[in-house]
Design a protein around this motif. Structure first.
Motif, PDB file in Angstrom:
ATOM      1  N   GLY A 170       0.806  -1.227   0.000  1.00  0.00           N
ATOM      2  CA  GLY A 170       0.000   0.000   0.000  1.00  0.00           C
ATOM      3  C   GLY A 170       0.830   1.263   0.000  1.00  0.00           C
ATOM      4  N   VAL A 171       1.948   1.254   0.727  1.00  0.00           N
ATOM      5  CA  VAL A 171       2.829   2.417   0.816  1.00  0.00           C
ATOM      6  C   VAL A 171       3.880   2.366  -0.300  1.00  0.00           C
ATOM      7  N   GLY A 172       4.558   1.221  -0.400  1.00  0.00           N
ATOM      8  CA  GLY A 172       5.728   1.115  -1.277  1.00  0.00           C
ATOM      9  C   GLY A 172       5.448   1.433  -2.734  1.00  0.00           C
ATOM     10  N   GLU A 194       5.384 -12.579  -8.842  1.00  0.00           N
ATOM     11  CA  GLU A 194       4.188 -11.842  -9.296  1.00  0.00           C
ATOM     12  C   GLU A 194       4.318 -10.352  -8.934  1.00  0.00           C
ATOM     13  N   LYS A 195       4.749 -10.093  -7.701  1.00  0.00           N
ATOM     14  CA  LYS A 195       4.900  -8.697  -7.266  1.00  0.00           C
ATOM     15  C   LYS A 195       6.023  -8.008  -8.031  1.00  0.00           C
ATOM     16  N   VAL A 196       7.116  -8.724  -8.231  1.00  0.00           N
ATOM     17  CA  VAL A 196       8.250  -8.146  -8.973  1.00  0.00           C
ATOM     18  C   VAL A 196       7.804  -7.751 -10.390  1.00  0.00           C
ATOM     19  N   ASN A 210      13.109 -10.213  -6.155  1.00  0.00           N
ATOM     20  CA  ASN A 210      12.439 -11.014  -5.126  1.00  0.00           C
ATOM     21  C   ASN A 210      13.459 -11.314  -4.022  1.00  0.00           C
ATOM     22  N   TYR A 211      13.304 -10.620  -2.895  1.00  0.00           N
ATOM     23  CA  TYR A 211      14.320 -10.750  -1.838  1.00  0.00           C
ATOM     24  C   TYR A 211      14.363 -12.153  -1.244  1.00  0.00           C
ATOM     25  N   LYS A 212      13.255 -12.901  -1.394  1.00  0.00           N
ATOM     26  CA  LYS A 212      13.228 -14.252  -0.826  1.00  0.00           C
ATOM     27  C   LYS A 212      14.124 -15.212  -1.624  1.00  0.00           C
ATOM     28  N   GLN A 262       9.969  -7.335  11.737  1.00  0.00           N
ATOM     29  CA  GLN A 262      10.164  -7.508  13.187  1.00  0.00           C
ATOM     30  C   GLN A 262       8.844  -7.551  13.969  1.00  0.00           C
ATOM     31  N   TYR A 263       7.714  -7.370  13.295  1.00  0.00           N
ATOM     32  CA  TYR A 263       6.460  -7.233  14.043  1.00  0.00           C
ATOM     33  C   TYR A 263       6.013  -8.532  14.712  1.00  0.00           C
ATOM     34  N   ASN A 264       6.412  -9.667  14.116  1.00  0.00           N
ATOM     35  CA  ASN A 264       6.013 -10.943  14.724  1.00  0.00           C
ATOM     36  C   ASN A 264       7.002 -11.429  15.781  1.00  0.00           C
ATOM     37  N   GLY A 287      12.666   8.803  11.223  1.00  0.00           N
ATOM     38  CA  GLY A 287      11.430   8.031  11.328  1.00  0.00           C
ATOM     39  C   GLY A 287      10.266   8.779  10.683  1.00  0.00           C
ATOM     40  N   VAL A 288       9.360   8.002  10.070  1.00  0.00           N
ATOM     41  CA  VAL A 288       8.147   8.579   9.480  1.00  0.00           C
ATOM     42  C   VAL A 288       7.017   8.402  10.484  1.00  0.00           C
ATOM     43  N   GLN A 289       6.384   9.457  10.875  1.00  0.00           N
ATOM     44  CA  GLN A 289       5.272   9.360  11.817  1.00  0.00           C
ATOM     45  C   GLN A 289       4.070  10.014  11.138  1.00  0.00           C
ATOM     46  N   ARG A 337       0.929 -12.300   1.715  1.00  0.00           N
ATOM     47  CA  ARG A 337      -0.014 -12.871   0.736  1.00  0.00           C
ATOM     48  C   ARG A 337      -0.766 -11.807  -0.056  1.00  0.00           C
ATOM     49  N   ASN A 338      -0.803 -10.591   0.466  1.00  0.00           N
ATOM     50  CA  ASN A 338      -1.505  -9.519  -0.272  1.00  0.00           C
ATOM     51  C   ASN A 338      -0.662  -9.050  -1.448  1.00  0.00           C
ATOM     52  N   VAL A 339      -1.367  -8.712  -2.536  1.00  0.00           N
ATOM     53  CA  VAL A 339      -0.693  -8.116  -3.697  1.00  0.00           C
ATOM     54  C   VAL A 339      -1.308  -6.732  -3.860  1.00  0.00           C
TER      55      VAL A 339
HETATM   56  P1  NAP Z   1       2.022  -3.713   2.696  1.00  0.00           P
HETATM   57  O1  NAP Z   1       3.397  -3.486   2.151  1.00  0.00           O
HETATM   58  O2  NAP Z   1       0.874  -3.502   1.788  1.00  0.00           O
HETATM   59  O3  NAP Z   1       1.874  -5.166   3.293  1.00  0.00           O
HETATM   60  C1  NAP Z   1       2.811  -5.749   4.071  1.00  0.00           C
HETATM   61  C2  NAP Z   1       3.880  -6.453   3.230  1.00  0.00           C
HETATM   62  O4  NAP Z   1       5.056  -6.598   4.022  1.00  0.00           O
HETATM   63  C3  NAP Z   1       3.545  -7.868   2.839  1.00  0.00           C
HETATM   64  O5  NAP Z   1       2.741  -7.946   1.704  1.00  0.00           O
HETATM   65  C4  NAP Z   1       4.924  -8.451   2.578  1.00  0.00           C
HETATM   66  O6  NAP Z   1       5.320  -8.199   1.231  1.00  0.00           O
HETATM   67  C5  NAP Z   1       5.830  -7.613   3.486  1.00  0.00           C
HETATM   68  N1  NAP Z   1       6.356  -8.471   4.557  1.00  0.00           N
HETATM   69  C6  NAP Z   1       5.671  -9.229   5.423  1.00  0.00           C
HETATM   70  N2  NAP Z   1       6.525  -9.873   6.252  1.00  0.00           N
HETATM   71  C7  NAP Z   1       7.762  -9.487   5.878  1.00  0.00           C
HETATM   72  C8  NAP Z   1       9.061  -9.815   6.333  1.00  0.00           C
HETATM   73  N3  NAP Z   1       9.263 -10.660   7.356  1.00  0.00           N
HETATM   74  N4  NAP Z   1      10.122  -9.254   5.709  1.00  0.00           N
HETATM   75  C9  NAP Z   1       9.940  -8.405   4.683  1.00  0.00           C
HETATM   76  N5  NAP Z   1       8.725  -8.059   4.205  1.00  0.00           N
HETATM   77  C10 NAP Z   1       7.660  -8.605   4.798  1.00  0.00           C
HETATM   78  O7  NAP Z   1       1.871  -2.806   3.972  1.00  0.00           O
HETATM   79  P2  NAP Z   1       1.820  -1.213   3.988  1.00  0.00           P
HETATM   80  O8  NAP Z   1       0.528  -0.808   4.555  1.00  0.00           O
HETATM   81  O9  NAP Z   1       2.224  -0.702   2.666  1.00  0.00           O
HETATM   82  O10 NAP Z   1       2.934  -0.862   5.069  1.00  0.00           O
HETATM   83  C11 NAP Z   1       4.311  -0.966   4.715  1.00  0.00           C
HETATM   84  C12 NAP Z   1       5.140  -0.622   5.933  1.00  0.00           C
HETATM   85  O11 NAP Z   1       4.934   0.750   6.291  1.00  0.00           O
HETATM   86  C13 NAP Z   1       4.796  -1.424   7.172  1.00  0.00           C
HETATM   87  O12 NAP Z   1       5.984  -1.712   7.874  1.00  0.00           O
HETATM   88  C14 NAP Z   1       3.921  -0.480   7.979  1.00  0.00           C
HETATM   89  O13 NAP Z   1       3.938  -0.765   9.350  1.00  0.00           O
HETATM   90  C15 NAP Z   1       4.561   0.850   7.636  1.00  0.00           C
HETATM   91  N6  NAP Z   1       3.730   2.046   7.784  1.00  0.00           N
HETATM   92  C16 NAP Z   1       4.213   3.027   8.598  1.00  0.00           C
HETATM   93  C17 NAP Z   1       3.545   4.211   8.713  1.00  0.00           C
HETATM   94  C18 NAP Z   1       4.125   5.277   9.583  1.00  0.00           C
HETATM   95  O14 NAP Z   1       3.479   6.258   9.915  1.00  0.00           O
HETATM   96  N7  NAP Z   1       5.386   5.134   9.943  1.00  0.00           N
HETATM   97  C19 NAP Z   1       2.325   4.398   8.039  1.00  0.00           C
HETATM   98  C20 NAP Z   1       1.859   3.378   7.206  1.00  0.00           C
HETATM   99  C21 NAP Z   1       2.582   2.194   7.091  1.00  0.00           C
HETATM  100  P3  NAP Z   1       6.481  -9.087   0.525  1.00  0.00           P
HETATM  101  O15 NAP Z   1       5.775 -10.053  -0.350  1.00  0.00           O
HETATM  102  O16 NAP Z   1       7.244  -8.065  -0.222  1.00  0.00           O
HETATM  103  O17 NAP Z   1       7.269  -9.760   1.599  1.00  0.00           O
END
Ligand code: NAP
Length: 349
Positions: A170-172, A194-196, A210-212, A262-264, A287-289, A337-339
């Motif tokens: 969603g962000v990237g 698929e994502k790449v 694909n980092y994996k 690191q969340y898990n 940091g982004v807040q 699992r999300n794309v």
């Molecule tokens: P997202 O990228 O749409 O979904 C999460 C993705 O993280 C997964 O699809 C997976 O993609 C990847 N992932 C899961 N486990 C991983 C692991 N162990 N190592 C590497 N990648 C892993 O999520 P998003 O909403 O765009 O958020 C992206 C990041 O921004 C998150 O860390 C989120 O907490 C952060 N965020 C921060 C703020 C802020 O204010 N600082 C605001 C919004 C979001 P792969 O298939 O690529 O592994």
């Protein structure tokens, strides 16, 4: 499904069963239907009652499933209340002079069909409905603001090299497109072929990997950035951040947006062993807040809405239907699992 206008309605809700450690499982949550929900606002309340239409599936939600200190930004989920997250909702009843019945809003709500929101401090009225409503969970909502202002922190200049991790999320996916329109060379990493392919074919990245499938992240980064990285937008932390620090250019910039790797394992987080390189290379790390930028939301909309309307920016969404599929969606997000931006469609307007 509840009947609006009635006092007691049924309300499907998602709960966390207990605080967890380790990987989130779908079975850590449960879906219940409360048939006795009282949808009326208490007398004199300045809150709102909403019907939730879309719910956002966000990585930070995992952090709130254990008693982890977010320094006052969030509080952990209560076990006796539905899980909370961002969403798009329609107002059914309002005690807030800023909102009226029928208005659409986005902001924090409950993972349930209907919510009583006691505060609307962090909620935005949706004024533009010529774009998909689901976009207010992503490109036009919290992730969009984080991507835009987080990337702005990096002061990227034309011709610079930019690396984005979790680039198809969603962000990237937005950061990559902002970097391309700034005239940068942009590479993304993601966890499936698929994502790449999507990054290169639809989202305008110059390169993606694909980092994996990489046994040596340092070597992978050297392959794509033989001269080094000017800007790193970090969504994952951990081993990727550690490898990137080694590959930053002198006076490079790193935006720390997320550390999903690191969340898990938040109680036993990996260290960033190469951080010392940031000193020698005078790298700026910030940091982004996202909440800091909420007052700038109108300015962000002025920028992003024309790009959407003119088809100059793409946004990939991964929408699952039905609140009952929420637990699987959130557990799946943390396993990649999300794309694209992950969303639950709860109800039609
Ligand atoms: P997202 O990228 O749409 O979904 C999460 C993705 O993280 C997964 O699809 C997976 O993609 C990847 N992932 C899961 N486990 C991983 C692991 N162990 N190592 C590497 N990648 C892993 O999520 P998003 O909403 O765009 O958020 C992206 C990041 O921004 C998150 O860390 C989120 O907490 C952060 N965020 C921060 C703020 C802020 O204010 N600082 C605001 C919004 C979001 P792969 O298939 O690529 O592994």
């Amino acid at each position: 499904m509840a009947e609006e206008g009635s006092v007691h309605v049924s309300n499907k809700q998602v709960f966390l069963k207990d605080y967890i450690t380790g990987y989130l499982e779908e079975s850590d949550m449960c879906v219940k239907t409360d048939n006795t929900v009282h949808l009326k606002l208490p007398e004199g309340s300045n809150g709102v009652v909403v019907k939730n239409l879309y719910l956002s599936v966000d990585p930070y939600m995992r952090l709130l499933m254990q008693k982890f200190d977010t320094h006052g930004i969030f509080s952990h989920f209560a076990l006796n209340s539905p899980v909370r997250g961002y969403g798009v909702a329609r107002i059914c009843e309002s005690g807030d002079p800023n909102f009226k019945k029928g208005d659409l809003i986005w902001g924090t709500t409950g993972w349930e069909e209907y919510s009583v929101l006691t505060s609307t401090d962090d909620h935005f009225k949706i004024e533009h409905t010529d774009v998909p409503l689901s976009y207010y969970t992503g490109i036009l909502g919290m992730p969009g603001i984080a991507a835009y202002y987080g990337f702005e922190l990096c002061s990227a200049k034309k011709g610079e090299t930019v690396f984005v991790s979790s680039a198809c999320g969603g962000v990237g996916q937005l950061v990559g497109q902002f970097a391309k329109s700034a005239g940068c060379y942009v590479v993304g990493s993601a966890g499936s072929d698929e994502k790449v392919n999507l990054l290169k074919s639809k989202l305008g990245f110059d390169e993606a990997f694909n980092y994996k499938e990489e046994s040596d992240l340092d070597a992978a980064l050297k392959r794509y950035f033989p001269e080094g990285i000017d800007v790193y937008f970090d969504n994952v932390g951990g081993q990727m951040l550690d490898a990137v620090v080694l590959n930053m250019k002198y006076m490079g910039r790193i935006a720390l947006c997320g550390m999903i790797s690191q969340y898990n394992n938040i109680d036993s987080r990996e260290g960033t062993h190469n951080l010392i390189s940031a000193i020698f290379k005078a790298v700026r790390i910030e940091g982004v807040q996202v909440h800091r930028y909420y007052p700038l939301y109108p300015k962000f909309l002025e920028f992003i809405l024309p790009l959407i309307r003119e088809g100059k920016i793409a946004y990939v969404e991964d929408i699952v239907e039905g609140l009952e599929n929420g637990p699987a969606a959130l557990a799946g997000l943390l396993r990649g699992r999300n794309v694209g931006k992950h969303i639950i469609a709860v109800a039609s307007e």
